[in-house]
Design a protein around this motif. Structure first.
Motif, short mmCIF file in Angstrom:
data_model
loop_
_atom_site.label_atom_id
_atom_site.label_comp_id
_atom_site.label_asym_id
_atom_site.label_seq_id
_atom_site.Cartn_x
_atom_site.Cartn_y
_atom_site.Cartn_z
N PRO A 127 0.03 -11.47 68.30
CA PRO A 127 0.55 -12.05 67.05
C PRO A 127 -0.13 -13.38 66.72
O PRO A 127 -0.52 -14.14 67.61
CB PRO A 127 2.04 -12.25 67.36
CG PRO A 127 2.34 -11.33 68.49
CD PRO A 127 1.08 -11.26 69.30
N LYS A 128 -0.26 -13.66 65.44
CA LYS A 128 -1.01 -14.84 64.99
C LYS A 128 -0.41 -16.15 65.51
O LYS A 128 -1.14 -17.13 65.70
CB LYS A 128 -1.12 -14.88 63.47
CG LYS A 128 0.21 -14.92 62.74
CD LYS A 128 0.00 -14.84 61.23
CE LYS A 128 1.32 -14.82 60.48
NZ LYS A 128 1.09 -14.66 59.01
N HIS A 129 0.92 -16.18 65.75
CA HIS A 129 1.51 -17.42 66.23
C HIS A 129 1.13 -17.70 67.68
O HIS A 129 1.42 -18.79 68.19
CB HIS A 129 3.04 -17.39 66.07
CG HIS A 129 3.72 -16.25 66.76
ND1 HIS A 129 4.05 -15.08 66.12
CD2 HIS A 129 4.13 -16.10 68.04
CE1 HIS A 129 4.64 -14.26 66.96
NE2 HIS A 129 4.70 -14.84 68.13
N LYS A 130 0.50 -16.73 68.35
CA LYS A 130 0.01 -16.97 69.70
C LYS A 130 -1.50 -17.18 69.75
O LYS A 130 -2.07 -17.40 70.82
CB LYS A 130 0.40 -15.80 70.62
CG LYS A 130 1.89 -15.65 70.85
CD LYS A 130 2.22 -14.55 71.85
CE LYS A 130 1.85 -14.90 73.26
NZ LYS A 130 2.30 -13.89 74.25
N VAL A 131 -2.18 -17.09 68.59
CA VAL A 131 -3.63 -17.27 68.54
C VAL A 131 -3.94 -18.75 68.35
O VAL A 131 -3.93 -19.27 67.23
CB VAL A 131 -4.26 -16.43 67.41
CG1 VAL A 131 -5.78 -16.63 67.39
CG2 VAL A 131 -3.94 -14.95 67.60
N THR A 132 -4.21 -19.43 69.45
CA THR A 132 -4.57 -20.85 69.38
C THR A 132 -6.07 -20.98 69.14
O THR A 132 -6.81 -19.99 69.13
CB THR A 132 -4.21 -21.55 70.70
OG1 THR A 132 -5.01 -20.97 71.76
CG2 THR A 132 -2.74 -21.37 71.03
N GLU A 133 -6.51 -22.22 68.97
CA GLU A 133 -7.93 -22.45 68.73
C GLU A 133 -8.79 -21.98 69.91
O GLU A 133 -9.85 -21.39 69.72
CB GLU A 133 -8.17 -23.93 68.47
CG GLU A 133 -9.59 -24.27 68.05
CD GLU A 133 -9.77 -25.72 67.64
OE1 GLU A 133 -10.92 -26.15 67.52
OE2 GLU A 133 -8.74 -26.41 67.45
N GLU A 134 -8.31 -22.21 71.14
CA GLU A 134 -9.11 -21.81 72.30
C GLU A 134 -9.09 -20.29 72.49
O GLU A 134 -10.08 -19.71 72.96
CB GLU A 134 -8.65 -22.52 73.57
CG GLU A 134 -7.21 -22.30 73.94
CD GLU A 134 -6.80 -23.13 75.15
OE1 GLU A 134 -7.71 -23.70 75.78
OE2 GLU A 134 -5.61 -23.21 75.45
N ILE A 135 -7.99 -19.63 72.13
CA ILE A 135 -7.96 -18.16 72.18
C ILE A 135 -8.94 -17.59 71.17
O ILE A 135 -9.70 -16.66 71.46
CB ILE A 135 -6.54 -17.63 71.93
CG1 ILE A 135 -5.63 -17.97 73.11
CG2 ILE A 135 -6.55 -16.12 71.71
CD1 ILE A 135 -4.18 -17.65 72.88
#
Length: 536
Positions: free
Chosen positions: A258-266
């Motif tokens: 999910p997009k809320h778990k996609v951080t910059e480093e991911i």
């Protein structure tokens, strides 16, 4: 985020503020009991924030202690009022307690006999010998992976960490798993989320899983990029390459972060944009037929410098796997290993219909794959791994008995680093910091402590396996087979697994006379040039 912080720290802050405010009104004696109580609770909350053993207490100061207080009387409550320890949720309390005990180096022995109903249909056990064998060294339980076309074979432990991606798991969870793998000399499968800096931090052996999104070796259009792949695959830390065709949690569905778990480093690690759900396609773009799959395997083996390359899948249409085997025979290209995932696997979130009603369970899938390779005279050239709800020594012995060379576990190692089966992995609100990208929540997971637990769980599980094998009169896991595994079929009948299932003879699929109508029909339907069944 603010509401989340408020719910976690509000009571602790209230206790501190009330205690400080009460100091100005000490002449009011009626305030003393309340002030003493909130002062004591404030000290407990400070201790919770500073301690490093329990993640729930670090994330929920004061209130987190309620979990451990209730857990202390939980066995008694369940025993007399609620459910049995053997009920699956999806892992029973007994299974999780076993992992917790072994991860903490505590005794896992139980007094007063088994709680299992040994006369219930489906009960399974291993027969023992009148002459037990000497206890083997669990450190010797290793499997050489790498066929005749591989120039860099890998000696793998019999028990390893199954695929779980950075992004699905937190940075600290990845660190703890990899450091534990380094301590115990077993491998850590990256999952399809590519190789993150946290996988490399402690230098534990890696199996790089390559999914349909080609994360880590992805071109701008989402297709496979050979040059980017070669850069990562030739790293000494990467020991094997695993192509993910499907997974037990959601076969045929593709991966979802999910997009809320996609951080910059991911996003950087995977090579995907931020602000969007990271979705792996349900099928690969690098190949579309069994022959093309094997050509892709050969390409990856060459690009990686001759390292073992194989694939992982949850069995679906039987003729499709047989088509891959026919392509092996036609092209002469062989994978070095195959990992069979069962539909009972499930670290990833998926639609309920997929988790409940799609895919073949591990044992049936594993037996079919093993039989097909035996029947085509390829079994001695290809290693077989098994993954799917494996947490105990008996779970490992059971898959070895029906054809596996080694076993992988995902959720077992999640329990080892603190997972409490809250089933909130996809919400980014994991209470123990295992499956979240919230920096405050994952801070609760102390890497050094959990890495030791990963090592302990692996070591103690293999030690238990060694003891089981010795009791059965066996010196090594490779000696266990279907004649050692027994299952109850009814109140008055038990049978060996060797009696229950069809086991093909070497080369039987090639000789024209195939035992069992099912195998014969599937073999006729299989095609090397297509995953579609052959015309009737």
């Amino acid at each position: 985020m603010n509401l989340s912080l408020l719910s976690r720290y509000a009571f602790f802050v209230f206790c501190v503020l009330f205690t400080l405010a009460s100091l100005s009104f000490l002449h009011h004696q009626w305030l003393w009991p309340s002030a003493l109580l909130t002062g004591a609770l404030s000290l407990i909350g400070i201790g919770d924030l500073l301690q490093k053993r329990q993640a729930v207490r670090r994330n929920y100061p004061i209130l987190g202690n309620i979990r451990y207080l209730v857990e202390g009387i939980r066995p008694e409550i369940r025993q007399y009022l609620l459910e049995g320890d053997a009920e699956q949720l999806p892992f029973s309390r007994a299974q999780r307690s076993l992992v917790y005990a072994r991860a903490k180096n505590e005794g896992a022995d139980k007094p007063f006999g088994t709680l299992s109903d040994v006369y219930q249909n489906g009960f399974e056990f291993i027969s023992h010998s009148m002459r037990p064998a000497p206890l083997s060294d669990p450190c010797s339980f290793r499997v050489e992976i790498g066929g005749p076309q591989c120039s860099q074979p890998y000696s793998a432990s019999l028990f390893n960490i199954s695929a779980m991606s950075f992004g699905s798991l937190s940075a600290n969870a990845i660190r703890a798993l990899n450091q534990g793998a380094k301590l115990g000399e077993f491998y850590h499968d990256t999952g399809e989320g590519s190789i993150s800096p946290y996988h490399r931090e402690h230098g534990g052996d890696l199996v790089w899983e390559l999914g349909s999104g080609y994360f880590g070796c992805r071109a701008s259009d989402g297709r496979f990029d050979p040059e980017r792949f070669a850069v990562q695959a030739t790293s000494p830390q990467v020991k094997m390459i695993e192509i993910k065709l499907s997974q037990g949690a959601k076969p045929g569905h593709g991966g979802i972060l999910p997009k809320h778990k996609v951080t910059e480093e991911i996003a950087s690690t995977r090579g995907v944009p931020m602000g969007e759900d990271c979705i792996s396609p349900s099928r690969h773009s690098a190949f579309s037929t069994p022959i093309e799959l094997l050509q892709f395997i050969a390409q990856l083996r060459e690009l990686s410098g001759g390292k073992p390359v194989g694939f992982k899948f949850c069995l679906g249409h039987p003729w499709e796997f047989m088509g891959i085997v026919k392509a092996m025979l036609q092209t002469g290209i062989l994978p070095d290993f195959i990992v069979v995932d069962g539909k009972e696997g499930g670290t990833g979130a998926a639609p309920l219909e997929f988790t409940d009603h799609l895919g073949v369970p591990l044992r049936e899938g594993l037996l079919f794959v093993h039989n097909t390779l035996v029947g085509s005279n390829l079994r001695d050239k290809i290693r077989l791994g098994a993954s799917g709800k494996i947490v105990s020594a008996f779970d490992i012995a059971r898959v070895l008995a029906i054809g596996a060379d080694w076993a992988n576990s995902a959720r077992g190692f999640m329990f080892a680093i603190g997972c409490i089966q809250s089933q909130s992995c996809h919400t980014n609100k994991c209470p123990t910091g295992v499956a979240t990208q919230d920096p405050l929540r994952q801070r609760a997971l102390v890497v050094e402590d959990k890495a030791q637990r990963v090592y302990n769980f692996h070591r103690n599980t293999l030690k238990a396996l060694a003891e089981m094998l010795a009791a059965a009169g066996l010196d090594h896991p490779a000696q266990i087979d279907a004649k050692h595994l027994v299952q109850r079929l009814s109140a008055t009948e038990i049978k060996l697994f060797a009696q229950q299932h069809v086991f093909l003879a070497p080369g039987e699929l090639l000789g024209g006379q195939i035992e069992g109508e099912f195998y014969e029909r599937m073999w006729r339907m299989a095609r090397a040039d297509s995953f579609e069944p052959a015309p009737a």
